[in-house]
Design a protein around this motif. Structure first.
Motif, PDB file in Angstrom:
ATOM      1  N   ALA A   1      40.159  43.617  37.007  1.00 22.45           N
ATOM      2  CA  ALA A   1      40.549  42.846  38.186  1.00 22.45           C
ATOM      3  C   ALA A   1      40.656  43.723  39.425  1.00 22.45           C
ATOM      4  O   ALA A   1      40.873  43.224  40.518  1.00 22.45           O
ATOM      5  N   LEU A   2      40.472  45.017  39.253  1.00 21.41           N
ATOM      6  CA  LEU A   2      40.592  45.936  40.372  1.00 21.41           C
ATOM      7  C   LEU A   2      39.407  45.846  41.320  1.00 21.41           C
ATOM      8  O   LEU A   2      39.516  46.126  42.512  1.00 21.41           O
ATOM      9  N   TYR A   3      38.230  45.436  40.800  1.00 27.91           N
ATOM     10  CA  TYR A   3      36.992  45.515  41.563  1.00 27.91           C
ATOM     11  C   TYR A   3      36.410  44.126  41.825  1.00 27.91           C
ATOM     12  O   TYR A   3      36.371  43.286  40.925  1.00 27.91           O
ATOM     13  N   PRO A   4      35.893  43.864  43.030  1.00 26.46           N
ATOM     14  CA  PRO A   4      35.297  42.559  43.339  1.00 26.46           C
ATOM     15  C   PRO A   4      33.916  42.418  42.716  1.00 26.46           C
ATOM     16  O   PRO A   4      33.132  43.377  42.661  1.00 26.46           O
TER      17      PRO A   4
ATOM     18  N   GLY B   1      33.320  35.776  45.334  1.00 28.20           N
ATOM     19  CA  GLY B   1      34.673  35.791  45.865  1.00 28.20           C
ATOM     20  C   GLY B   1      35.709  36.123  44.827  1.00 28.20           C
ATOM     21  O   GLY B   1      36.906  36.036  45.091  1.00 28.20           O
ATOM     22  N   ALA B   2      35.280  36.536  43.625  1.00 31.75           N
ATOM     23  CA  ALA B   2      36.185  36.713  42.501  1.00 31.75           C
ATOM     24  C   ALA B   2      36.201  38.163  42.036  1.00 31.75           C
ATOM     25  O   ALA B   2      35.345  38.959  42.415  1.00 31.75           O
ATOM     26  N   PRO B   3      37.165  38.525  41.194  1.00 31.85           N
ATOM     27  CA  PRO B   3      37.147  39.862  40.616  1.00 31.85           C
ATOM     28  C   PRO B   3      36.089  39.973  39.523  1.00 31.85           C
ATOM     29  O   PRO B   3      35.606  38.967  38.991  1.00 31.85           O
ATOM     30  N   LEU B   4      35.745  41.200  39.184  1.00 36.46           N
ATOM     31  CA  LEU B   4      34.776  41.452  38.125  1.00 36.46           C
ATOM     32  C   LEU B   4      35.189  40.792  36.818  1.00 36.46           C
ATOM     33  O   LEU B   4      34.341  40.337  36.040  1.00 36.46           O
ATOM     34  N   SER B   5      36.483  40.708  36.568  1.00 42.53           N
ATOM     35  CA  SER B   5      36.970  40.112  35.326  1.00 42.53           C
ATOM     36  C   SER B   5      36.513  38.666  35.165  1.00 42.53           C
ATOM     37  O   SER B   5      36.301  38.194  34.039  1.00 42.53           O
ATOM     38  N   SER B   6      36.325  37.930  36.265  1.00 41.57           N
ATOM     39  CA  SER B   6      35.894  36.537  36.169  1.00 41.57           C
ATOM     40  C   SER B   6      34.483  36.431  35.625  1.00 41.57           C
ATOM     41  O   SER B   6      34.181  35.554  34.811  1.00 41.57           O
TER      42      SER B   6
END
Length: 680
Positions: free
Chosen positions: A163-166, A107-112
């Motif tokens: 943060a652009l990509y899930p 449920g988070a962005p790739l950055s997480s």
């Protein structure tokens, strides 16, 4: 090894297959694309001004649902170094987040995923700002991001907004600090990140997530395989107001973030075939991200909007004949980026395209020599109102890497790559690495030398006004050495320790400077020296059906300019802006058959906002963020339900990674997943 006539014909057919597939996609590029985005970008410290990419936000919902006795497909593994070896046996350290770990962040962005699981720094502008990667102190343009082996970094600015990509769009994520350009070419001076697609599990699921600040998310994925065929499909969408509260230090009052709303959608699919010596696959990834760009709190309320829209396709085929593997890989990528700010009278629109083709072979010449050779070519072109006309570049490359296994557990990794670009010419990238096993593989020593490069971004070359088409590539000479110690005691526990020391001499760095009035222009004038230590510890305990995992990552990073901008430049020898000297991360999880408790702690040291450390803000305070969550899974026959609750910034830490971009206080997200997985 001499090639017989039959393998050569097969190899030719593979190349024709990729060319026809790529041609089909390129022919489809004239279809009018939907609106897309551009936004606010974080400048690479001391090297270039902000030009470009914006961001989207997301969440962090955990939903892990692995049922016993389910049908399992072998994990699709990305080739981090183009050589098929166990991770510990390479000349560089490879970090991996497999499908079960990535599930925590669906449920988070790739950055997480990248920020929490890997030893690096993510420069985060907040839920409504961009998230860019910083490895060993370098800017995001020095780390190559690859999906299915194709570059994701935006050609205009040479970097990726994480943060652009899930995270749900990927089955695995690999991080290789210090990976040489001999393997993947331009943009890997600091390292590479590899994104894999396709699920490792047969089944289907739907997920719903709600959270603070107006967050809602829905997603689904399905994977099926029968005989030699595998089909995967996933989709996710989310929206959030991101109107979190913060204390406005300038106006000395409580405030809320405004113009920070986001909505996004991502669709990805993969078809694969494997039968005997043949393998083939095709993957598509499309999506959009649109919303407000709040900017810094100094500026007050803004009205800027940004839209991103992307389409990527990758196709591959390979054939194994005796001791040789022949492969080919084609791709096409399009990214639309629009940024509009009526108050500042900015209307930036762009459509970037990239296409490429790789053909290569891996030959097991003997029991102790493996060689991988490839030929590669591609083109990038951009249509934007920021350039005087449609601009593009063409490139070609030839590379050879290999492994020589000598007696006593000693491995030698030679590599050489030659890239030819239409704008700056030739770039050679040699590398040499070693790996030595000792004490029955309990202790492993490794080292690598590499000469790497990063091509100028399209903005550097063609921005109007100010672009400089005569720029040379940025170069980096890197030396690193490391050791890994791993020991497992029966089925009770396992402990692993790893350490790396490195030094990189960076030259011909691209720095923008004023040349006439308000016009800025780039030049190859920057020089940097980066050196540091990376330590990692992993501990796993299995006891009475409970598994305990504890991981610690510690980074000591020093990076400074050794090239003065002017006589007496006080910035020489000082730590670059927004590069913490010390970063420490702890990740812990406790899992049983039906539940998982997990948490992590991230300490980020002091950062400076200016090159000469002269700002009244310098240094920004160090901060510690703690996140925690729980996941519970209940199964019935082939069905399961997973409920996940996560608390981010559990103890209300007030902090800013970047000055004047406040981060949210404690917030929560709840997710529910319902799924189906057939048993064997």
């Amino acid at each position: 090894m001499l090639l017989t006539r039959i393998p050569l014909r097969i190899f030719s057919l593979l190349i024709v297959y990729a060319l026809v597939s790529a041609a089909g996609l390129v022919c489809a590029q004239d279809i009018p694309p939907p609106d897309i985005p551009e936004a606010e970008v974080m400048p690479q410290p001391g090297l270039m001004p902000a030009r470009g990419l914006v961001r989207i936000d997301a969440v962090t919902a955990y939903s892990s649902a692995v049922l016993p006795d389910t049908v399992h497909l072998e994990e699709i593994r990305v080739e981090a170094t183009r050589l098929f070896l166990e991770d510990r046996l390479h000349a560089v350290r490879i970090f991996r987040a497999d499908s079960s770990l990535v599930q925590r962040y669906r449920g988070a962005p790739l950055s997480s995923v990248i920020e929490n699981e890997f030893p690096l720094v993510v420069r985060n502008y907040g839920p409504a700002g961009i998230s860019s990667i910083s490895v060993r102190g370098f800017g995001p343009g020095q780390t190559q991001i690859l999906w299915e082996g194709i570059p994701v970094n935006h050609p205009m600015v040479g970097q990726t907004d994480l943060a652009l990509y899930p995270a749900s769009a990927f089955s695995s994520v690999e991080f290789v600090p210090g990976n040489s350009a001999a393997a993947y070419g331009s943009g890997s001076i600091a390292g590479t990140v590899h994104l894999g697609s396709g699920s490792a599990w047969r089944g289907a699921s739907v997920t719903r997530t709600v959270g603070d600040y107006g967050l809602t998310r829905a997603g689904m994925d399905i994977t099926d395989f029968s005989g030699p065929y595998t089909i995967s499909l996933g989709a996710s969408g989310f929206s959030s107001q991101n109107d979190y509260g913060y204390f406005d230090r300038i106006r000395q009052r409580d405030a809320r973030r405004a113009n920070a709303d986001k909505e996004a959608f991502s669709l990805n699919g993969r078809v694969a075939y494997a039968n005997g010596g043949w393998k083939a696959g095709s993957a598509v990834w499309s999506g959009y991200n649109r919303g407000g760009v709040p900017g810094s709190v100094i500026a007050g309320r803004t009205a800027a909007r940004q839209n991103d829209n992307w389409l990527r396709w990758a196709g591959n085929a390979e054939y194994r004949h005796e001791t040789t593997r022949y492969y080919t890989h084609g791709y096409y990528s399009r990214h639309n980026l629009d940024y509009l700010d009526e108050r500042s009278r900015i209307d930036s629109r762009s459509i970037s395209h990239a296409t490429g083709l790789t053909a290569g072979l891996t030959s097991y010449i003997s029991s102790w020599i493996t060689l991988n050779g490839l030929l590669q070519g591609g083109r990038q072109w951009i249509d934007t109102n920021n350039y005087d006309r449609i601009r593009g570049r063409t490139y070609g490359a030839a590379a050879m890497t290999g492994v020589v296994e000598l007696p006593g557990g000693f491995r030698l990794f030679p590599g050489l790559r030659s890239d030819l670009y239409s704008d700056f010419g030739l770039a050679l990238s040699p590398s040499i690495g070693i790996n030595l096993e000792l004490f029955d593989r309990i202790l492993i020593l490794r080292a690598q030398y590499s000469n790497d490069f990063s091509a100028p971004s399209m903005n550097d070359l063609f921005w109007s006004p100010g672009g400089n088409p005569d720029l040379k590539p940025e170069r980096g000479i890197s030396v690193e050495a490391g050791a890994s110690l791993a020991w497992k005691y029966r089925s009770l526990f396992r402990i692993a320790l790893d350490g790396t020391v490195y030094r990189t001499k960076f030259r011909d760095g691209i720095r923008w400077a004023p040349v006439s009035g308000s016009v800025w222009s780039p030049a190859n004038v920057a020089g940097l020296v980066a050196e540091g230590i990376e330590l990692n510890q992993e501990f796993t305990l299995w006891l009475a059906g409970v598994r305990l995992d504890i991981g610690n990552m510690w980074m000591q990073t020093g990076i400074s300019s050794d090239t003065p901008r002017f006589d007496g430049d006080p910035a020489v020898g000082r730590q670059l802006p927004y590069v913490p000297e010390r970063t420490f991360k702890t990740v812990i999880s406790v899992s049983h058959r039906f539940f998982t408790l997990f948490g992590n702690r991230i300490y980020t040291g002091e950062r400076f906002t200016t090159a000469d450390h002269s700002s009244p803000l310098d240094p920004l305070d160090a901060f510690t963020v703690i996140n925690a969550g729980i996941s519970v899974t209940i199964g019935w026959r082939n069905f399961y339900t997973t409920a996940g609750l996560i608390f981010r910034n559990l103890f209300d830490e007030e902090y800013e990674m970047i000055a004047w971009y406040p981060m949210p206080l404690s917030n929560r997200e709840l997710s529910i997943t319902i799924g189906y997985r057939p048993r064997q």
